[in-house]
Design a protein around this motif. Structure first.
Motif: not given
Ligand code: GLU
Length: 283
Positions: A175-204
């Motif tokens: 059991t690992v305690i997630a520590d999202p602070d270490r990645l900071g305010d990640i990009i959800l949607a890039r300026k150029d492509v409208g989405v970014a890796y973490h969001l697309a992967v989690t949804v898929d």
């Protein structure tokens, strides 16, 4: 069929090498052993770097290796509507903000950071009048997740855990305690492509019913924030099984950008797939 479902999710930004073959075989054999599903997902949202020719090559490589997968294949570029719906839901709850920072701003921040420390970015929305001004100027912006707003929405991150059946780079397992602070305010949607890796992967992973994520330990860090996105979007949390990265004879990990010997070159050199499978530890 059991409810076990796993995936191999390459980005067609280059030719696959032995490290990809190893990762794909791990996921494939685990799915077969469990009588479950093996999914191949093409992660091609980055239109600046993905090329159809690399997708064609990777399909040929994986077929040559003896893998089979569910049809139809999900190509992320064909599902922007799903990612926008998830982004909208985060925006509606004040969990995301517009970020106008340029590459130059980011580079300057990095240069200012003390040696070896590249602090995770934490920001905030601009004051309304400044934001309106920049929008009126047509300045492009990315959407970032606000870690502070996420923490406020969830109460705290203490209940945010995931189960690791493999190991992270520092041996993290169980059991690992997630520590999202270490990645900071990640990009959800890039300026150029409208989405970014973490969001697309989690949804898929949720939409495709993935129950086990088998992937290289280089993506272990990503799990911290993907776990947070699951909580914010009310999606199930799969079990994780990160594996060590395959290294070359020199001990350096294989990577597309290092021109590691590609599967395509092995194929054309007449190497038999069973020889490679055996070399990688799969009989
Ligand atoms: N598309 C990612 C890559 O090629 C993998 C994503 C994942 O397995 O979560 O590195």
């Amino acid at each position: 069929m059991s409810d076990f479902a796993t995936r191999f999710a390459p980005s067609p930004t280059g030719l696959l090498h032995r490290g990809h073959a190893y990762s794909a075989l791990r996921a494939f054999t685990a799915a077969k052993a469990a009588g479950g599903r093996f999914i191949l997902r093409i992660e091609d949202i980055d239109t600046t770097r993905c090329r159809p020719a690399f997708e064609t090559a990777l399909l040929e490589d994986l077929t040559w290796l003896g893998l089979t997968w569910e049809q139809p294949i999900r190509r992320q570029s064909e599902h922007m509507v799903d990612y926008h719906a998830a982004l909208q839901s985060l925006c509606d709850r004040g969990l995301a903000y517009k970020c106008f920072r340029t590459r130059k701003d980011v580079a300057q921040d990095m240069a200012r950071a003390p040696h070896g420390q590249t602090a995770a970015f934490r920001g905030a929305p601009l004051p309304a009048d400044q934001e309106a001004y920049r929008l009126a100027q047509g300045e492009p912006f990315a959407w970032r997740l606000s870690i502070d707003a996420a923490r406020a929405a969830l109460g705290d991150f203490e209940d945010l855990t995931f189960h690791e059946e493999g190991a992270g780079p520092e041996g993290q397992s169980g059991t690992v305690i997630a520590d999202p602070d270490r990645l900071g305010d990640i990009i959800l949607a890039r300026k150029d492509v409208g989405v970014a890796y973490h969001l697309a992967v989690t949804v898929d992973d949720a939409l495709q019913g993935v129950t086990q994520i088998l992937r290289g330990e280089d993506l272990f860090e990503a799990t911290h924030v993907q776990r947070l996105l699951q909580a914010l979007l009310n999606l199930p949390t799969p079990i994780y099984r990160h594996h060590p990265l395959l290294r070359g004879a020199d001990g350096v990990r294989l990577a597309k950008r290092l021109n590691s010997e590609t599967l395509q070159s092995l194929r054309t050199a007449g190497v038999k797939p069973e020889t490679l499978r055996k070399e990688l530890g799969f009989d």
